[in-house]
Design a protein around this motif. Structure first.
Motif, PDB file in Angstrom:
ATOM      1  N   ILE A  51       3.072 -10.998  40.474  1.00 57.97           N
ATOM      2  CA  ILE A  51       1.763 -10.567  39.971  1.00 57.97           C
ATOM      3  C   ILE A  51       1.124  -9.800  41.125  1.00 57.97           C
ATOM      4  O   ILE A  51       1.052 -10.323  42.235  1.00 57.97           O
ATOM      5  CB  ILE A  51       0.859 -11.761  39.619  1.00 57.97           C
ATOM      6  CG1 ILE A  51       1.551 -12.671  38.602  1.00 57.97           C
ATOM      7  CG2 ILE A  51      -0.506 -11.291  39.116  1.00 57.97           C
ATOM      8  CD1 ILE A  51       0.868 -14.017  38.421  1.00 57.97           C
ATOM      9  N   ARG A  52       0.677  -8.588  40.873  1.00 57.43           N
ATOM     10  CA  ARG A  52       0.120  -7.771  41.959  1.00 57.43           C
ATOM     11  C   ARG A  52      -0.837  -6.743  41.377  1.00 57.43           C
ATOM     12  O   ARG A  52      -0.900  -6.571  40.164  1.00 57.43           O
ATOM     13  CB  ARG A  52       1.242  -7.072  42.739  1.00 57.43           C
ATOM     14  CG  ARG A  52       2.164  -6.306  41.808  1.00 57.43           C
ATOM     15  CD  ARG A  52       2.728  -5.055  42.352  1.00 57.43           C
ATOM     16  NE  ARG A  52       1.742  -4.074  42.681  1.00 57.43           N
ATOM     17  CZ  ARG A  52       1.149  -3.264  41.792  1.00 57.43           C
ATOM     18  NH1 ARG A  52       1.398  -3.360  40.493  1.00 57.43           N
ATOM     19  NH2 ARG A  52       0.274  -2.361  42.191  1.00 57.43           N
ATOM     20  N   GLY A  53      -1.535  -6.027  42.300  1.00 58.30           N
ATOM     21  CA  GLY A  53      -2.524  -5.043  41.859  1.00 58.30           C
ATOM     22  C   GLY A  53      -3.883  -5.726  41.810  1.00 58.30           C
ATOM     23  O   GLY A  53      -3.998  -6.840  41.293  1.00 58.30           O
ATOM     24  N   THR A  94      -3.211 -16.300  49.793  1.00 59.06           N
ATOM     25  CA  THR A  94      -1.923 -15.660  49.493  1.00 59.06           C
ATOM     26  C   THR A  94      -1.951 -14.169  49.786  1.00 59.06           C
ATOM     27  O   THR A  94      -0.954 -13.604  50.204  1.00 59.06           O
ATOM     28  CB  THR A  94      -1.515 -15.871  48.014  1.00 59.06           C
ATOM     29  OG1 THR A  94      -2.591 -15.410  47.181  1.00 59.06           O
ATOM     30  CG2 THR A  94      -1.213 -17.335  47.721  1.00 59.06           C
ATOM     31  N   ARG A  95      -3.113 -13.506  49.508  1.00 57.89           N
ATOM     32  CA  ARG A  95      -3.209 -12.058  49.775  1.00 57.89           C
ATOM     33  C   ARG A  95      -4.616 -11.779  50.294  1.00 57.89           C
ATOM     34  O   ARG A  95      -5.568 -11.648  49.515  1.00 57.89           O
ATOM     35  CB  ARG A  95      -2.902 -11.250  48.505  1.00 57.89           C
ATOM     36  CG  ARG A  95      -1.499 -11.540  48.012  1.00 57.89           C
ATOM     37  CD  ARG A  95      -0.769 -10.384  47.437  1.00 57.89           C
ATOM     38  NE  ARG A  95      -0.517  -9.275  48.316  1.00 57.89           N
ATOM     39  CZ  ARG A  95      -0.182  -8.062  47.876  1.00 57.89           C
ATOM     40  NH1 ARG A  95      -0.099  -7.833  46.581  1.00 57.89           N
ATOM     41  NH2 ARG A  95       0.070  -7.081  48.718  1.00 57.89           N
ATOM     42  N   PRO A  96      -4.763 -11.651  51.598  1.00 59.59           N
ATOM     43  CA  PRO A  96      -6.110 -11.594  52.178  1.00 59.59           C
ATOM     44  C   PRO A  96      -6.856 -10.272  52.018  1.00 59.59           C
ATOM     45  O   PRO A  96      -8.081 -10.245  52.149  1.00 59.59           O
ATOM     46  CB  PRO A  96      -5.847 -11.862  53.669  1.00 59.59           C
ATOM     47  CG  PRO A  96      -4.442 -11.424  53.905  1.00 59.59           C
ATOM     48  CD  PRO A  96      -3.708 -11.662  52.612  1.00 59.59           C
ATOM     49  N   PHE A 249      -9.714   0.421  51.221  1.00 64.25           N
ATOM     50  CA  PHE A 249      -8.410  -0.186  51.508  1.00 64.25           C
ATOM     51  C   PHE A 249      -7.527  -0.009  50.282  1.00 64.25           C
ATOM     52  O   PHE A 249      -7.924  -0.323  49.164  1.00 64.25           O
ATOM     53  CB  PHE A 249      -8.559  -1.687  51.804  1.00 64.25           C
ATOM     54  CG  PHE A 249      -9.184  -1.957  53.142  1.00 64.25           C
ATOM     55  CD1 PHE A 249      -8.395  -2.261  54.243  1.00 64.25           C
ATOM     56  CD2 PHE A 249     -10.552  -1.876  53.314  1.00 64.25           C
ATOM     57  CE1 PHE A 249      -8.967  -2.490  55.485  1.00 64.25           C
ATOM     58  CE2 PHE A 249     -11.137  -2.098  54.558  1.00 64.25           C
ATOM     59  CZ  PHE A 249     -10.343  -2.406  55.642  1.00 64.25           C
ATOM     60  N   ASN A 250      -6.335   0.506  50.508  1.00 68.15           N
ATOM     61  CA  ASN A 250      -5.363   0.621  49.412  1.00 68.15           C
ATOM     62  C   ASN A 250      -3.968   0.598  50.038  1.00 68.15           C
ATOM     63  O   ASN A 250      -3.818   0.501  51.269  1.00 68.15           O
ATOM     64  CB  ASN A 250      -5.608   1.912  48.613  1.00 68.15           C
ATOM     65  CG  ASN A 250      -4.840   1.926  47.306  1.00 68.15           C
ATOM     66  OD1 ASN A 250      -4.896   0.965  46.533  1.00 68.15           O
ATOM     67  ND2 ASN A 250      -4.096   2.978  47.033  1.00 68.15           N
ATOM     68  N   LYS A 251      -2.971   0.674  49.193  1.00 70.56           N
ATOM     69  CA  LYS A 251      -1.577   0.576  49.636  1.00 70.56           C
ATOM     70  C   LYS A 251      -1.292   1.468  50.838  1.00 70.56           C
ATOM     71  O   LYS A 251      -1.743   2.620  50.893  1.00 70.56           O
ATOM     72  CB  LYS A 251      -0.676   0.943  48.446  1.00 70.56           C
ATOM     73  CG  LYS A 251       0.809   0.958  48.694  1.00 70.56           C
ATOM     74  CD  LYS A 251       1.356  -0.326  49.247  1.00 70.56           C
ATOM     75  CE  LYS A 251       1.004  -1.552  48.462  1.00 70.56           C
ATOM     76  NZ  LYS A 251       1.303  -2.817  49.188  1.00 70.56           N
ATOM     77  N   ILE A 252      -0.538   0.944  51.785  1.00 69.69           N
ATOM     78  CA  ILE A 252      -0.163   1.697  52.984  1.00 69.69           C
ATOM     79  C   ILE A 252       0.402   3.074  52.566  1.00 69.69           C
ATOM     80  O   ILE A 252       1.218   3.156  51.647  1.00 69.69           O
ATOM     81  CB  ILE A 252       0.858   0.883  53.831  1.00 69.69           C
ATOM     82  CG1 ILE A 252       1.067   1.499  55.216  1.00 69.69           C
ATOM     83  CG2 ILE A 252       2.184   0.700  53.120  1.00 69.69           C
ATOM     84  CD1 ILE A 252      -0.001   1.159  56.197  1.00 69.69           C
TER      85      ILE A 252
HETATM   86  C1  LIG Z   1      -5.485  -0.996  40.257  1.00 67.41           C
HETATM   87  S1  LIG Z   1      -4.625  -1.609  41.522  1.00 67.41           S
HETATM   88  C2  LIG Z   1      -5.037  -0.789  43.053  1.00 67.41           C
HETATM   89  C3  LIG Z   1      -4.290  -1.379  44.159  1.00 67.41           C
HETATM   90  O1  LIG Z   1      -4.215  -2.756  43.976  1.00 67.41           O
HETATM   91  C4  LIG Z   1      -2.910  -0.764  44.319  1.00 67.41           C
HETATM   92  O2  LIG Z   1      -3.040   0.594  44.566  1.00 67.41           O
HETATM   93  C5  LIG Z   1      -2.230  -1.450  45.481  1.00 67.41           C
HETATM   94  O3  LIG Z   1      -2.364  -1.053  46.608  1.00 67.41           O
HETATM   95  C6  LIG Z   1      -1.470  -2.660  45.159  1.00 67.41           C
HETATM   96  O4  LIG Z   1      -0.755  -3.179  46.237  1.00 67.41           O
HETATM   97  P1  LIG Z   1       0.256  -4.377  45.972  1.00 67.41           P
HETATM   98  O5  LIG Z   1       0.726  -4.752  47.337  1.00 67.41           O
HETATM   99  O6  LIG Z   1       1.343  -3.854  45.097  1.00 67.41           O
HETATM  100  O7  LIG Z   1      -0.542  -5.480  45.309  1.00 67.41           O
END
Ligand SMILES: CSC[C@@H](O)[C@@H](O)C(=O)COP(=O)(O)O
Length: 353
Positions: A51-53, A94-96, A249-252
């Motif tokens: 589960i992610r995002g 779990t995800r800071p 902050f968003n994905k590397i």
């Molecule tokens: C609408 S989701 C936006 C972000 O959560 C997405 O771009 C992202 O960086 C997700 O990272 P992830 O590590 O896959 O949870």
């Protein structure tokens, strides 16, 4: 969910009092719904990125509190709330970086704290978690409607990671703006960056857009700058995991695209719900999640780096707001100067749950 339609990314199973979710680590090979009946299972699923995002994590956190509540055997209200609070803390750890996770947990716990009995607190927890999930769909569709106005009639848009239906309950944030633009009759092509090392772009974004019949092309992350220079990208739209007073902050890899878009005078947009804003903090206050070396050191069973070499695996980066041309929310499109837009957003949030 209407009969015959596909399951949402994450739902509460009322009959069995557990969470059902699409395991995102199996895609694109397998599309499978999994069941999660304990908080420990949920914590493991989140850590593994099943589960992610950001918005999906908000729903997961809320449903995790509901799970802890319905599973509890505690009869004393104070001790019950303490137990559920500890479950919330475990999930938050779990995800800071992705703030929606803590936001969903806190919102359900705040509601529970107002109740007079354990039984009432349990049903409030489930109701609030379901409300968060339902609101997410409305939020994404509203946000998509505002975002599509930023798209020219015919355009090629670059996106990074997966900010789509799989990252939310459905529709998506960044991909929600793309879906809304297409629904409005615009001719939109998508360039999806693969998003190393876990390939959310190739595995998830390409999968969900191709399934919807959207014109999507995969590129390695390192191609983005060259395509911009060649005039092949009209705009960039990405999601967000946390927006502070000064950064997104968003994905590397997102920062790299923002710098490159700025250099080539290509609009760089962020799409995120109000729940992703953390306006009491600045970039320097936020912990950026570092993930295991194995994600970079191996591709399946194949070793990619010698054992004695250090690996640095940040999951996210921060893009200064000066590089962001607009932030699309369910309340409207925020434009610089963001100090004023954020003040209005904060006011709007005060009047919501
Ligand atoms: C609408 S989701 C936006 C972000 O959560 C997405 O771009 C992202 O960086 C997700 O990272 P992830 O590590 O896959 O949870």
């Amino acid at each position: 969910m209407p009969e015959g339609e596909e399951p949402y990314t994450i739902v509460w199973d009322t009959e069995n009092e557990c969470i059902l979710y699409i395991d995102q680590t199996l895609l694109p090979g397998r599309y499978e719904q999994m069941r999660c009946a304990t908080v420990d299972d949920l914590a493991r699923a989140i850590r593994r990125l099943e589960i992610r995002g950001a918005p999906a994590l908000g729903i997961a956190g809320a449903m995790g509190v509901a799970l802890a509540a319905v599973r509890s055997r505690e009869t004393d209200l104070e001790r019950f709330l303490d137990e559920v609070g500890r479950a919330g803390d475990l999930l938050k750890g779990t995800r800071p970086t992705a703030v929606n996770l803590a936001w969903g947990i806190d919102r359900v716990q705040r509601k529970m704290a107002l109740t007079a009995s354990v039984a009432e607190a349990k049903s409030i927890a489930v109701a609030e978690a379901n409300a968060i999930a339902e609101e997410d769909e409305l939020t994404c569709r509203r946000l998509g409607g505002f975002g599509e106005e930023l798209f020219p009639e015919k355009c090629t848009v670059l996106t990074h990671c997966n900010a789509g239906a799989l990252a939310c309950r459905c529709w998506g944030t960044a991909l929600g703006t793309i879906r809304s633009a297409i629904a409005a009759g615009k001719d939109v092509r998508v360039i999806a960056c693969e998003t190393r090392p876990l390939n959310q772009g190739s595995r998830l974004t390409c999968w969900e857009l191709a399934r919807d019949g959207v014109d999507v092309t995969l590129i390695p992350d390192s191609s983005a700058a060259y395509l911009m220079r060649k005039g092949k990208i009209d705009l960039v739209v990405v999601g967000a995991d946390r927006i502070t007073q000064d950064a997104v902050f968003n994905k590397i890899g997102t920062y790299m695209h923002a710098v490159t878009a700025h250099h080539h005078r290509i609009p760089f947009y962020v799409a995120a719900p109000a729940s992703t804003f953390d306006l009491s903090r600045r970039e320097a206050d936020v912990t950026v999640e570092e993930r295991d070396r194995s994600e970079l050191a191996y591709c399946g069973d194949v070793q990619l780096v010698p054992d004695d070499v250090n690996v640095l695996n940040y999951a996210f980066d921060a893009t200064p707001l000066g590089l962001v041309d607009a932030i699309v929310t369910e309340i409207g499109v925020l434009r610089p100067p963001y100090t004023e837009s954020f003040r209005l957003l904060g006011k709007n949030r005060e009047n919501r749950p």
